[in-house]
Design an enzyme around this catalytic site. Sequence first.
Site, mmCIF file in Angstrom:
data_model
loop_
_atom_site.group_PDB
_atom_site.id
_atom_site.type_symbol
_atom_site.label_atom_id
_atom_site.label_comp_id
_atom_site.label_asym_id
_atom_site.label_seq_id
_atom_site.Cartn_x
_atom_site.Cartn_y
_atom_site.Cartn_z
ATOM 1 N N SER A 257 0.774 -1.202 0.041
ATOM 2 C CA SER A 257 0.045 0.066 -0.079
ATOM 3 C C SER A 257 0.654 1.337 0.147
ATOM 4 O O SER A 257 1.983 1.272 0.000
ATOM 5 C CB SER A 257 -0.797 0.057 1.344
ATOM 6 N N LYS A 258 0.237 2.526 -0.034
ATOM 7 C CA LYS A 258 1.091 3.706 -0.039
ATOM 8 C C LYS A 258 1.958 3.694 1.115
ATOM 9 O O LYS A 258 3.066 4.418 0.912
ATOM 10 C CB LYS A 258 0.052 4.934 0.108
ATOM 11 N N ARG A 259 1.538 3.027 2.205
ATOM 12 C CA ARG A 259 2.377 3.253 3.274
ATOM 13 C C ARG A 259 3.666 2.556 3.465
ATOM 14 O O ARG A 259 4.567 3.002 3.883
ATOM 15 C CB ARG A 259 1.343 2.812 4.582
#
Length: 486
Positions: A257-259
């Site tokens: 994910s973006k994280r």
Amino acid sequence: MNAKTVKVRFAPSPTGELHVGNIRTALFDWAYARHTGGVFLFRIEDTDTDRVTDEYIQAAIETLKWLGLDWDEGPEVGGENGPYLQSQRLDIYAEYAQKFLDQKDAYYCYCSPDELEAVREAQRKANVAPGYNGHCRDLTQAQIDAYKAQGRSAVVRMRMPDGSTTFTDLIRGDVSFDHNFVPDFVLVRADGSPLYTLAVAVDDILMKVTHVLRGEDLLSSTPRQIRVYQAMGVAPKDYPVFAHLPFVMGTDNAKLSKRNGEASIAWYREMGFLPEAICNYLALLGWSPGDDVENITMKELTQMFTVEKVHSSPARFDMKKLEAINGDKIRALTIDEFLKWSLPFLTKANVIQGSSQEIELVKKALPLIQERIIVLSEVPKMLKFLFVTEFEVDAESVSKITDSGSKEILKRSVKELEGVSQWSHENIEAALRTSLIEELGLKPRIAFTALRIATTGSTISPPLFESMELLGKEACLARISTALAL
RNA sequence: GGCCCCGUCGUCUAGCGGCCUAGGACUCUGCCUUCUCAAGGCAGCUACGAGGGUUCGAAUCCCUUCGGGGCUACCA
């Protein structure tokens, strides 16, 4: 195996930007097609009209192009099995749905979403396998009329026969599913639109796909897909071969994910990762050429790639390793290639406007930074000093050259540099070493740091003497004077 | 919960019964080189999830267990 040519497809559902996992799948699909001398087919699965958008579809096409994963059949290039957007093939799916209905392989189901949810809830409580309970499997005409009279709409459901489905996955071996755990599934929504399960199966057959290499999240949907083949009347020997690729997970634990490691490929492009580096790194996730080989070209990948060497276990994405490979790839670039990749970053950062003189200077400076960067977005930062018209010393470095010792070094440098007639880095270095190191007895580190700050404005720069040469005598002397006045 | 998949250094992996006191790469640490930063070189840290088998011999085969993941939609 028979002699028919291999046809592999990459069929994303663009409900967002293509992420690292999608790309890895596309890469393996492409590599396998190229390795076998087969066909690489690109198909857009846009049956989920609520989530797929035209922008995402276009982005997916662009991303594949940018990465160099060229396709032989699909959007833009066409092919004899098109169209390649499922949204343009609706009549085909409707035809097959009707055929299945006629054959009694499928049936209309009038259960409402609420009723289905209630059934599932009850199943969960009773601790039995959840799934459709077959309520509408064998409705009488009277029951059907009654439902219609109530104004109920119907979905088309595939009848799953008793028994089990076993297939051989190229990566996982024989996999078997008991139909008790594969409930009757929906083929067509109440609004008449097809679902993934119908569309993929129909298209893979119609488009003559021989190998389905896809993410392992689709592993448990395979029995349903095979069920559709059966209903289509396809002989088992003509089923595509399946290979379910392991996941690419984020740094921490689960999904990308973006994280944890940017998921969108657009981000890597902006950061200045080379397509070849991304592909090389991704190829190493879940696959290995063996023999301690890691750095490979796209061409070598197509030569070495085999499904047999693909892993069955998931891999974690590691940005550091990607960076290391990107650095290697940048260092392997010719200066002209490096220039081509760098120019967009320099103009975008407004370091240069793009004149031929500027480009000439960039070309001379590039060799100095080639082994000092890991991503292309560092290029503007490193070459900026060559192009600034309003020279300034970094705020945090000013204090390092305002002491009397530094002033001394700079004054002496000005005097020596003025005497350098042939402005080459060899001559600059010779003059400076003689005066500052030998005559003044300074440590090189001390002397050159002051000069570095005064000429480039920073404590970190490409090699000093080469930088000064590119900057030119006049600019160097002017900058040192400016620094002396601080 | 059920079904299915998976399990070697921190991470990616090599390994397919003896070549393994487990190799490579990235990361990290130290050193060398050095005008900064890099690059490069050298060295070091650290792994077969656990327990049972099978075998002369197991990271490699079998079983159990534990752990992770996926699916369980009128998403894909």
